[in-house]
Enzyme design. Structure first.
Site, PDB file in Angstrom:
ATOM      1  N   GLN A  96       0.837  -1.200   0.000  1.00 23.81           N
ATOM      2  CA  GLN A  96       0.000   0.000   0.000  1.00 23.81           C
ATOM      3  C   GLN A  96       0.870   1.248   0.000  1.00 23.81           C
ATOM      4  O   GLN A  96       1.901   1.288   0.648  1.00 23.81           O
ATOM      5  CB  GLN A  96      -0.902  -0.082   1.234  1.00 23.81           C
ATOM      6  N   CYS A  97       0.446   2.249  -0.778  1.00 19.96           N
ATOM      7  CA  CYS A  97       1.109   3.560  -0.787  1.00 19.96           C
ATOM      8  C   CYS A  97       0.006   4.625  -0.853  1.00 19.96           C
ATOM      9  O   CYS A  97      -1.117   4.380  -0.417  1.00 19.96           O
ATOM     10  CB  CYS A  97       2.097   3.677  -1.949  1.00 19.96           C
ATOM     11  N   ARG A  98       0.301   5.768  -1.412  1.00 13.86           N
ATOM     12  CA  ARG A  98      -0.708   6.829  -1.501  1.00 13.86           C
ATOM     13  C   ARG A  98      -1.813   6.489  -2.497  1.00 13.86           C
ATOM     14  O   ARG A  98      -2.987   6.576  -2.186  1.00 13.86           O
ATOM     15  CB  ARG A  98      -0.042   8.155  -1.882  1.00 13.86           C
ATOM     16  N   ILE A 125      -3.890   4.448  -0.016  1.00 12.63           N
ATOM     17  CA  ILE A 125      -4.474   5.020   1.199  1.00 12.63           C
ATOM     18  C   ILE A 125      -5.612   5.982   0.862  1.00 12.63           C
ATOM     19  O   ILE A 125      -6.536   6.167   1.652  1.00 12.63           O
ATOM     20  CB  ILE A 125      -3.392   5.701   2.077  1.00 12.63           C
TER      21      ILE A 125
END
Length: 138
Positions: A96-98, A125
């Protein structure tokens, strides 16, 4: 039969296009070696299959809020941290990242390193927040 095909070539072309578009997701998963999950699917993996969330954002982004229980390994440090992640090889791992771009690279790297069940959080996110799911801060 050949006359029908010649007269309706555009229908055949449309059929081929539809089949291609439907198979595109399955093909890309096979080529990349990992799947994508939305926030609801991610919570199901976390709650029912003991999945680990691997947040690959930078420290400043992490400090702004992260998925509860997530592990933080910035993408730039993933290679050097791979040994510490070895014990997770048989568990589902959700990267998971932005927005899902950096975490896709992390998912590919983990798959290449032999991790069995890798998923990328589609939308990152931002999608998690939009779904109204909780975040925590250190």
């Amino acid at each position: 039969m050949l006359d029908y095909l010649a007269q309706n070539w555009y229908l055949i072309l449309a059929l081929v296009f539809v089949i291609f578009m439907l198979s595109k997701g399955a093909i890309s998963k096979r080529l990349s070696g990992y799947g994508e999950v939305d926030p609801l699917q991610a919570t199901q993996l976390i709650n029912h299959e003991n999945a680990v969330v691997l947040d690959v954002r930078e420290p400043k982004e992490w400090a702004e809020g992260h998925i509860p229980g997530a592990r933080h390994v910035p993408l730039g440090q993933l290679g050097s941290q791979m040994a510490s992640l070895e014990k997770l090889k048989e568990r589902p791992v959700i990267t998971q990242c932005r927005s899902g771009m950096r975490s896709a690279a992390a998912a590919a790297a983990l798959k290449k390193a032999g991790f069995a069940k890798i998923y990328n959080l589609k939308g990152g996110i931002m999608a998690w927040r939009s779904a109204g799911l909780p975040l925590e801060r250190d």
